[in-house]
Design a protein around this motif. Structure first.
Motif, PDB file in Angstrom:
ATOM      1  N   THR A 182       0.396  -0.932   0.178  1.00  0.00           N
ATOM      2  CA  THR A 182      -0.025  -0.404   0.381  1.00  0.00           C
ATOM      3  C   THR A 182       0.988   1.468  -0.329  1.00  0.00           C
ATOM      4  OG1 THR A 182      -2.042  -1.127   1.085  1.00  0.00           O
ATOM      5  CG2 THR A 182      -2.333   0.976   0.830  1.00  0.00           C
ATOM      6  N   GLN A 229       0.948   5.698  -0.135  1.00  0.00           N
ATOM      7  CA  GLN A 229      -0.291   6.999  -0.032  1.00  0.00           C
ATOM      8  C   GLN A 229       0.203   8.183   0.510  1.00  0.00           C
ATOM      9  OE1 GLN A 229      -3.099   6.829   3.825  1.00  0.00           O
ATOM     10  NE2 GLN A 229      -1.505   5.418   4.535  1.00  0.00           N
ATOM     11  N   LYS A 265      -1.873  -1.455  -4.028  1.00  0.00           N
ATOM     12  CA  LYS A 265      -3.344  -0.363  -3.713  1.00  0.00           C
ATOM     13  C   LYS A 265      -2.395   0.720  -3.807  1.00  0.00           C
ATOM     14  CE  LYS A 265      -5.437  -3.438  -0.109  1.00  0.00           C
ATOM     15  NZ  LYS A 265      -6.565  -4.212   0.384  1.00  0.00           N
ATOM     16  N   LYS A 314      -3.316   5.149  -2.858  1.00  0.00           N
ATOM     17  CA  LYS A 314      -4.146   6.283  -3.039  1.00  0.00           C
ATOM     18  C   LYS A 314      -3.404   8.051  -3.092  1.00  0.00           C
ATOM     19  CE  LYS A 314      -7.435   8.338   0.544  1.00  0.00           C
ATOM     20  NZ  LYS A 314      -8.530   8.180   0.343  1.00  0.00           N
ATOM     21  N   ASN A 325     -11.948   0.182  -9.029  1.00  0.00           N
ATOM     22  CA  ASN A 325     -11.297   1.746  -7.863  1.00  0.00           C
ATOM     23  C   ASN A 325     -10.898   2.113  -9.194  1.00  0.00           C
ATOM     24  OD1 ASN A 325     -12.974   0.405  -6.014  1.00  0.00           O
ATOM     25  ND2 ASN A 325     -11.509   0.051  -4.524  1.00  0.00           N
ATOM     26  N   SER A 362      -9.791   8.614  -6.223  1.00  0.00           N
ATOM     27  CA  SER A 362      -8.185   8.742  -5.742  1.00  0.00           C
ATOM     28  C   SER A 362      -7.834   7.164  -5.346  1.00  0.00           C
ATOM     29  CB  SER A 362      -8.517   9.644  -4.920  1.00  0.00           C
ATOM     30  OG  SER A 362      -9.557   8.925  -3.856  1.00  0.00           O
ATOM     31  N   ASP A 363      -8.386   6.023  -5.444  1.00  0.00           N
ATOM     32  CA  ASP A 363      -7.960   4.925  -5.142  1.00  0.00           C
ATOM     33  C   ASP A 363      -8.044   3.843  -5.925  1.00  0.00           C
ATOM     34  OD1 ASP A 363      -7.895   5.539  -1.960  1.00  0.00           O
ATOM     35  OD2 ASP A 363      -9.948   4.778  -2.355  1.00  0.00           O
ATOM     36  N   LYS A 406      -6.145  -0.639  -6.819  1.00  0.00           N
ATOM     37  CA  LYS A 406      -6.007  -1.497  -6.148  1.00  0.00           C
ATOM     38  C   LYS A 406      -6.656  -2.915  -7.455  1.00  0.00           C
ATOM     39  CE  LYS A 406      -7.824  -5.387  -3.645  1.00  0.00           C
ATOM     40  NZ  LYS A 406      -8.597  -5.966  -2.920  1.00  0.00           N
TER      41      LYS A 406
END
Length: 483
Positions: free
Chosen positions: A315, A317, A438, A440, A457, A461-462, A464
């Motif tokens: 992930t 972000q 992931k 973001k 998605n 803004s996301d 995956k």
């Protein structure tokens, strides 16, 4: 020299012409075409080695190679624990000598004599006081490990003759080879593709006395198997040789075979062909992709890796003008306590872009005896920042290691250009690893495109994406109006 390159082009042109003739005149005999196809594929593979092929094949003097048999059911950084080694001599394109021996036959001769520096995790978790050849592949960078293995080989053996290169292979290669040459009976044991690794381990670990072997001679069966395989390969038909070529090509790509040459020019070619198992550095002054590699090292866990299922969730972000990353590695132990399976103990290393800053780690253990949080080693190596820690997983248990860290600012530059790229390296010896990515970002990821087929998605803004890596994997994502 351009001879092989020209031959390669000529054969490809010849094959195209023969194909046209066969279609026009409806000729069904494919034997000639099969032979030409095989020759063309050989030429295609050896073309990059053109100027060095005679040397590699011993046509300019005998070449001597150190063989490392890496058991990937007992995972180590470059593919597996080195339980056996061998010497291969090639002269004038023919095998002049092939011998295989137990690695402990070398190590036992130098106990309490080496007084060398042991890699810290081996000293801490295995209580090792000296660094032996069986553990020489500790660096995830195979060229580095190969040099360490050579140094220890020269120290431990009585052999001071120059080694021209190293070939490291996993049992996967031999198992697939048996699909081509057929099942082989060695000393009353039938070895075939299915369950090859398990059958070999049983022959060596459990039933050696039934063959009249001692603990010291229990791996002699590998030598016998190797001699039979060599004879079978020498007598292969052209069609089978084509399958053999496919096997070698696939396992070089998947890093079940790793190559190292003491000749820097040949080693450079191995690296360019991605046969060398080196840690990749894709960054330059203008290009700063993300990077990730997970490296497990089985520490006295028997052959438990064959029962471990791994999943990685990455992930990334933006937060407070920082680029934060989280790597969650989930281990599912599907085995039980048995002769070849026990509690899984691994020293896990995470290789990330150099300059990354560790925030925290969850799931690490001081050791497998007490429920105390372990420390995480942080250092720079191989142009990467490395996070290393320990975890133990009981049979039929699932556990996760979670690393959180801040990526260096240079990685953010690509996001300002409406794109994100990451190069993921797979550890040799592992067949495949499922990944989930992931992201973001502050940007609206509209018109998002990627080379990941299974995504959800998008246009928000996301992002995956789910994918499985069988070898090194590059992910590219881009978005925005000008995409």
């Amino acid at each position: 020299k351009k001879e092989i390159k020209n031959l390669d082009q000529d054969f490809n042109n010849l094959i195209e012409n023969i194909n046209s003739i066969q279609k026009t005149f409806k000729i069904n005999n494919n034997e000639l075409l099969d032979n030409l196809n095989f020759i063309a594929r050989v030429l295609n593979i050896i073309n990059p080695l053109n100027n060095h092929l005679n040397k590699i094949l011993g046509n300019q003097g005998s070449q001597k190679y150190l063989l490392l048999f890496q058991n990937n059911t007992e995972l180590r950084p470059t593919g597996g624990f080195i339980g056996s080694y061998g010497i291969l001599k090639i002269e004038n394109g023919n095998i002049k000598e092939l011998s295989i021996d137990d690695i402990y036959h070398l190590d036992v001769k130098v106990i309490d004599k080496l007084h060398n520096k042991v890699p810290e995790p081996l000293a801490k978790y295995l209580k090792m006081k000296e660094w032996y050849m069986r553990d020489c592949n500790w660096s995830p960078d195979f060229p580095t490990s190969a040099q360490d293995c050579l140094s220890l080989y020269y120290i431990e053996s009585d052999d001071q003759e120059k080694i021209d290169g190293i070939i490291a292979i996993t049992p996967t290669v031999i198992a697939e080879l048996l699909n081509i040459i057929g099942a082989q009976e060695i000393e009353g044991i039938i070895f075939e593709n299915e369950n090859f690794t398990d059958d070999l381990q049983k022959a060596i670990e459990l039933y050696y006395a039934d063959r009249g072997d001692t603990h010291w001679t229990r791996k002699d069966i590998m030598n016998s198997l190797a001699q039979v395989i060599i004879q079978k390969i020498k007598n292969l038909k052209i069609s089978d040789n084509a399958h053999l070529l496919e096997l070698l090509s696939k396992n070089l790509d998947n890093k079940n075979i790793l190559l190292y040459s003491s000749d820097q020019n040949v080693q450079k070619i191995f690296k360019n062909l991605d046969w060398s198992g080196d840690i990749k550095n894709k960054e330059n002054e203008y290009y700063h992709p993300d990077y990730l590699m997970v490296v497990d090292s089985n520490l006295a866990s028997s052959k438990s890796d064959q029962f471990i299922v791994r999943n990685v969730e990455y992930t990334i972000q933006e937060k407070n003008d920082n680029l934060l990353a989280q790597v969650k590695i989930t281990y599912q132990h599907q085995g039980n306590f048995s002769w070849n399976s026990t509690k899984y103990r691994t020293y896990t290393r995470l290789l990330v872009p150099q300059g990354s800053e560790l925030i925290k780690v969850e799931g690490s253990m001081e050791n497998d005896q007490i429920n105390k949080k372990g420390i995480t080693d942080v250092y720079n190596d191989l142009n990467k920042t490395v996070f290393g820690t320990f975890i133990a997983i009981e049979p039929q248990e699932t556990k996760s290691l979670i690393f959180e860290y801040k990526l260096p600012n240079r990685i953010k530059k690509q996001i300002s250009e409406n794109k994100y790229q990451i190069y993921i390296q797979k550890q040799p010896g592992i067949e495949f690893i499922p990944y989930t990515l992931k992201i973001k970002f502050d940007d609206d990821l509209k018109n998002c495109q990627s080379n990941i087929k299974n995504t959800v998605n998008e246009d928000t803004s996301d992002f995956k994406g789910e994918f499985i890596i069988y070898n090194d994997y590059f992910v590219g994502i881009k978005w925005g109006d000008n995409n």
